[in-house]
Scaffold this active site. Structure first.
Site, PDB file in Angstrom:
ATOM      1  N   VAL A  77      47.933  47.803  46.990  1.00 10.85           N
ATOM      2  CA  VAL A  77      48.577  47.640  48.295  1.00 10.85           C
ATOM      3  C   VAL A  77      48.599  46.156  48.646  1.00 10.85           C
ATOM      4  O   VAL A  77      47.572  45.477  48.588  1.00 10.85           O
ATOM      5  CB  VAL A  77      47.805  48.422  49.392  1.00 10.85           C
ATOM      6  CG1 VAL A  77      48.379  48.108  50.774  1.00 10.85           C
ATOM      7  CG2 VAL A  77      47.858  49.918  49.122  1.00 10.85           C
ATOM      8  N   ALA A 122      45.623  41.818  49.936  1.00  7.44           N
ATOM      9  CA  ALA A 122      45.948  42.948  49.059  1.00  7.44           C
ATOM     10  C   ALA A 122      44.660  43.663  48.673  1.00  7.44           C
ATOM     11  O   ALA A 122      43.564  43.165  48.949  1.00  7.44           O
ATOM     12  CB  ALA A 122      46.651  42.463  47.796  1.00  7.44           C
ATOM     13  N   LYS A 123      44.793  44.806  48.066  1.00 10.03           N
ATOM     14  CA  LYS A 123      43.629  45.497  47.506  1.00 10.03           C
ATOM     15  C   LYS A 123      44.132  46.515  46.497  1.00 10.03           C
ATOM     16  O   LYS A 123      45.267  47.002  46.612  1.00 10.03           O
ATOM     17  CB  LYS A 123      42.841  46.224  48.597  1.00 10.03           C
ATOM     18  CG  LYS A 123      41.398  46.477  48.228  1.00 10.03           C
ATOM     19  CD  LYS A 123      40.550  45.228  48.425  1.00 10.03           C
ATOM     20  CE  LYS A 123      39.110  45.451  48.052  1.00 10.03           C
ATOM     21  NZ  LYS A 123      38.269  44.306  48.445  1.00 10.03           N
ATOM     22  N   GLY A 124      43.286  46.824  45.526  1.00  5.96           N
ATOM     23  CA  GLY A 124      43.627  47.856  44.552  1.00  5.96           C
ATOM     24  C   GLY A 124      42.467  48.807  44.376  1.00  5.96           C
ATOM     25  O   GLY A 124      41.327  48.485  44.738  1.00  5.96           O
TER      26      GLY A 124
END
Ligand code: NAD
Length: 433
Positions: A77, A122-124
């Site tokens: 995201v 962001a992040k995953g």
């Protein structure tokens, strides 16, 4: 490969506490709503900032070593890229959900803006319990996930880093997979890599160093000198472990620590170096000979000067906030305090140093790593540490002065400063029709 994934392989299943409690995305949006209201922006700006810019959910098929096929689900995201490329960690945990990744991505946007590093957030995450997978299975998962999200990532687009359940080896695999696809080595595509592969000196301990810089400043702001102060640290992973050691080095007596398997307590103070040896050998703080067993609930309620939650989201909630006795809470983890609990702590006079300030040391040195990689010129450890300390303490001064001026808690002040910077960038860029 990693101590996280392999030393813990023989330990029992996680306690019920491991799953993040509550609604992290709802909590992140509630914090944003408060800031937008104070700043006087309209609902359109709230909606722009409350919703991620891009999301990608991917299927990650895996051939297990046994020959069976298994399907894992991953997300990446990008919350906001108004101030620069998206930046944020990659989490491997059985509790990963899209909403959790969205919340973590939003907090990254605020963190980068607050610390004035030129990134968006962001992040995953992949829904996987890495303890139950071999090193080569984790490599295959990481490479396939990287390939699936490769349209989004890149040194000018989106730069992953380690988070819960991932480490420098994971970042090396991401860098290699992306580089093979491009046909040349791209060191700047991930940060938190091994030092021998374009990582920065000081990155592995940077989040913890940052936590301790602001923790000591926060204690002093309450008239508590670190020498002789007491502390509780929840989580003994990449953040909690080094934070406990640096606090110990600063003279703080660490009386209780925990991980997902349980907690231990020694009122005379834990010998952190000896405890680290125990954790390396067994994969957990539990069973440490020089301490008594206790629980994560007791740790959060410990009568100490400083509490450092450094594990997962939502551990301080409306059901236990009133039991917190620490004078200062420094959020090593992202989102450990729910908004309701935050209100209760503030009303009780507890000083809560928010995650977007307290644990920003990691993204600061990730930024330094990216700068070094892009310039192919490496800094010494002292330079990294001096620059990190300066940025953390400047941000601490900025946030605490702003809180004083607005007469609001540190979290509100920090979120307002960050949201204002992101909103201004968005307004200056304008809307591309
Ligand atoms: P990690 O996987 O290295 O360690 C997590 C630790 O928390 C482990 O000791 C685990 O056993 C423990 N834990 C998990 N669930 C728990 C529970 N319910 N109760 C008590 N302990 C529990 O992860 P990490 O990198 O140390 O990250 C910890 C937190 O810090 C996360 O919120 C992460 O997003 C945040 N953070 C990490 C970094 C970084 O550089 N690694 C940077 C900023 C923020």
């Amino acid at each position: 490969m990693t101590t996280i994934q392999h030393a813990a392989a023989n330990l029992p299943e996680r306690s019920h506490l491991t799953a993040a409690q509550g609604d992290p995305f709802g909590n992140a949006r509630a914090q944003l709503r408060d800031a937008v209201t104070i700043l006087g922006y309209d609902d359109g700006m709230y909606e722009l900032l409350a919703n991620p810019r891009r999301e990608l959910t991917v299927a990650v098929p895996l051939h297990r070593d046994s020959g069976e096929m298994e399907l894992l689900i991953g997300h990446r995201v990008q919350h906001n890229v108004s101030r620069g490329p998206a930046k944020g960690g990659l989490r491997y945990s059985p509790d990963v959900t899209l909403d959790e990744v969205r919340a973590l991505a939003m907090w990254m946007t605020w963190k980068c803006a607050l610390l004035d590093v030129p990134y968006g957030g962001a992040k995953g995450g992949i829904r996987i319990d890495p303890r139950h997978y071999s090193c080569s299975e984790l490599e295959r998962v990481t490479r396939r996930y990287t390939s699936e999200i490769s349209p989004l990532i890149g040194p000018d687009h989106d730069i992953p880093a380690p988070d819960v359940g991932t480490d420098e080896q994971t970042m090396a695999w991401i860098m290699d997979t992306y580089s093979v696809q491009k046909g040349h080595t791209v060191l700047g595509v991930s940060t938190g890599k091994p030092v021998s592969l374009g990582g920065s000196l000081g990155r592995a301990t940077s989040t913890s160093r940052g936590v301790v810089h602001v923790a000591l400043a926060a204690l002093r702001s309450r008239g508590i000198q670190p020498e002789g102060a007491t502390a509780a640290v929840q989580g003994f992973g990449k953040v909690g472990r080094h934070a406990a050691r640096f606090l110990h080095d600063a003279g703080v007596r660490i009386v209780t620590v925990s991980d997902q398997y349980g907690a231990i307590r020694a009122d005379g103070g834990l010998d952190i170096a000896v405890l680290e040896g125990h954790v390396d050998a067994t994969g957990s703080v539990t069973g440490f000979a020089d301490a008594d067993p206790t629980s994560n609930d007791n740790l959060l309620a410990a009568d100490v000067d400083l509490l450092v939650p450094a594990a997962v989201e939502g551990v301080i909630h409306v059901g236990n906030a009133m039991q917190v006795k620490a004078t200062v809470v420094v959020e090593g983890a992202n989102g450990p305090t729910t908004p309701e609990a935050d209100r209760l702590l503030n009303a009780a006079g507890t000083l809560v140093v928010p995650d977007i300030l307290a644990n920003a040391g990691g993204v600061i040195v990730s930024y330094f790593e990216w700068v070094q990689a892009n310039q192919a010129y490496w800094w010494g450890a002292d330079e990294v540490e001096t620059r990190l300390a300066k940025r953390m303490l400047t941000a601490w001064e900025h946030v605490s002065t702003h809180a004083e001026k607005l007469q609001v808690p540190l979290r509100t002040a920090a979120t307002c400063l960050a949201v204002e910077r992101v909103a201004q960038a968005a307004l200056l860029r304008g809307l591309y029709p």
